[in-house]
Every structure is written in structure tokens, then in C-alpha cells.
Motif scaffolding. Structure first.
Motif, short mmCIF file in Angstrom:
data_model
loop_
_atom_site.label_atom_id
_atom_site.label_comp_id
_atom_site.label_asym_id
_atom_site.label_seq_id
_atom_site.Cartn_x
_atom_site.Cartn_y
_atom_site.Cartn_z
N ASP A 40 0.83 -1.20 0.00
CA ASP A 40 0.00 0.00 0.00
C ASP A 40 0.86 1.25 0.00
N LEU A 41 1.97 1.23 0.74
CA LEU A 41 2.91 2.36 0.71
C LEU A 41 3.45 2.55 -0.69
N TRP A 42 3.89 1.48 -1.32
CA TRP A 42 4.44 1.57 -2.68
C TRP A 42 3.36 2.08 -3.65
N ARG A 43 2.12 1.62 -3.48
CA ARG A 43 1.02 2.07 -4.34
C ARG A 43 0.81 3.57 -4.17
N ARG A 44 0.78 4.05 -2.93
CA ARG A 44 0.55 5.47 -2.69
C ARG A 44 1.69 6.33 -3.23
N VAL A 45 2.92 5.87 -3.06
CA VAL A 45 4.07 6.61 -3.60
C VAL A 45 4.00 6.63 -5.12
N THR A 46 3.66 5.49 -5.73
CA THR A 46 3.55 5.42 -7.18
C THR A 46 2.45 6.35 -7.69
N VAL A 47 1.30 6.35 -7.03
CA VAL A 47 0.20 7.24 -7.43
C VAL A 47 0.64 8.69 -7.32
N MET A 50 13.10 14.15 -4.05
CA MET A 50 11.65 14.26 -4.06
C MET A 50 11.01 12.89 -3.83
N LEU A 51 11.54 11.87 -4.46
CA LEU A 51 11.01 10.52 -4.28
C LEU A 51 11.19 10.06 -2.83
N GLY A 52 12.35 10.31 -2.27
CA GLY A 52 12.60 9.94 -0.88
C GLY A 52 11.65 10.64 0.07
N SER A 53 11.41 11.92 -0.17
CA SER A 53 10.47 12.67 0.66
C SER A 53 9.05 12.12 0.53
N THR A 54 8.67 11.73 -0.68
CA THR A 54 7.34 11.16 -0.91
C THR A 54 7.20 9.84 -0.15
N ILE A 55 8.25 9.03 -0.17
CA ILE A 55 8.22 7.75 0.55
C ILE A 55 8.09 7.99 2.05
N LEU A 56 8.88 8.93 2.58
CA LEU A 56 8.81 9.22 4.02
C LEU A 56 7.44 9.75 4.41
N GLN A 57 6.87 10.60 3.57
CA GLN A 57 5.53 11.13 3.84
C GLN A 57 4.51 10.00 3.83
N GLY A 58 4.61 9.11 2.86
CA GLY A 58 3.70 7.97 2.79
C GLY A 58 3.87 7.03 3.96
N GLU A 59 5.10 6.85 4.41
CA GLU A 59 5.35 5.99 5.55
C GLU A 59 4.75 6.59 6.82
N THR A 85 1.18 5.83 6.85
CA THR A 85 0.94 4.43 7.21
C THR A 85 0.94 4.27 8.72
N GLN A 86 1.90 4.91 9.39
CA GLN A 86 1.99 4.79 10.84
C GLN A 86 0.83 5.49 11.55
N ALA A 87 0.28 6.53 10.92
CA ALA A 87 -0.80 7.29 11.54
C ALA A 87 -2.17 6.67 11.32
N ARG A 88 -2.31 5.83 10.30
CA ARG A 88 -3.63 5.26 10.02
C ARG A 88 -3.78 3.89 10.67
N PRO A 89 -5.03 3.48 10.89
CA PRO A 89 -5.24 2.16 11.47
C PRO A 89 -4.76 1.06 10.52
N ALA A 90 -4.46 -0.08 11.07
CA ALA A 90 -3.94 -1.20 10.28
C ALA A 90 -4.94 -1.58 9.19
#
Length: 124
Positions: A12-19, A102-111, A114-119
Motif C-alpha cells: 500500500d505504501l508503494w502504491r501510494r508513492v507510485t500514485v 523528491m522521491l525519498g520525501s514522498t516515501i517518508l511522507q507515505g510511511e 501508514t503509521q498514523a492510520r489504522p492497520a
């Protein structure tokens, strides 16, 4: 085979970063092009076509095609070895570094999301 919770979260993280990257003005890179660019950025120089092909376990023609695109985009540059003109070094550029920043920042933001949302529920 069923995916575990960690695999679902990673996908899901990879999907969100890709989107996010697809929606941006940044160029769409193939997985191979991205792997080459990240290898040039993250692994110690010098980089050659032969060395990149070996590191990624793909043929030299595939690396050359990826480098052609990355060079056209200004993400890498090729430079002849001053000691042996037959060798060509692949080098980072500021533009390529900015893209990966930019890609690294997007990954960190997406991560962080992930940590803030419920499983996520694992689909059966």
C-alpha cells in the motif's frame, strides 16, 4: 498464498508513492531506470555500464537503454575515462539527485501516513 499485514502495508505504501509520482510532473521511470538511478546515487562511484549490469544482474544493452533515457532527462551523465577512453563513467547530476530527493520525501511522507492510520485489513 495470503499476504501478511506487513506485506499489505508495504504494498500500500508503494502504491501510494507510485500514485503520487504519477500525478506529479516528474517523468515516469521504469523500474529498471529507477534501479539504475538509485544505484548511481547510493552506491560508491565510479559506475560503468558493465558494473551497473553486474550490480543489477541484467544485460549491458538493458543498462544502456536505461542510461539513454536517464541521460535525455538530465538525471545522469556519461563521461569518458581520461585514463582509458574506451571506458565510460556514469555520473550523478543535480537534476537526478533532486528527483531522488523528491522521491525519498514522498516515501517518508507515505510511511508517516501508514503509521498514523489504522492497520489495513488483510484480504482473504
Amino acid at each position: 498464498m495470503e499476504l501478511g499485514q506487513n506485506q499489505v502495508e508495504a504494498l500500500d505504501l508503494w502504491r501510494r508513492v507510485t500514485v503520487t509520482t504519477v500525478r506529479s510532473d516528474a517523468p515516469d521511470l521504469t523500474a529498471r531506470q529507477l534501479a539504475v538511478l538509485m544505484t548511481v546515487r547510493l552506491q560508491p562511484a565510479p559506475h560503468t555500464v558493465r558494473g551497473l549490469a553486474s550490480a543489477l544482474n541484467v544485460g549491458k544493452p538493458a543498462i544502456t537503454r536505461a542510461l539513454d533515457t536517464l541521460s535525455r532527462l538530465g538525471f545522469v551523465q556519461r563521461r569518458r575515462d581520461p585514463k582509458d577512453g574506451r571506458n565510460v563513467f556514469v555520473e550523478r547530476t543535480d537534476k537526478g539527485d533532486a528527483f531522488l530527493d523528491m522521491l525519498g520525501s514522498t516515501i517518508l511522507q507515505g510511511e508517516g501516513e501508514t503509521q498514523a492510520r489504522p492497520a489495513l485489513a488483510v484480504a482473504s
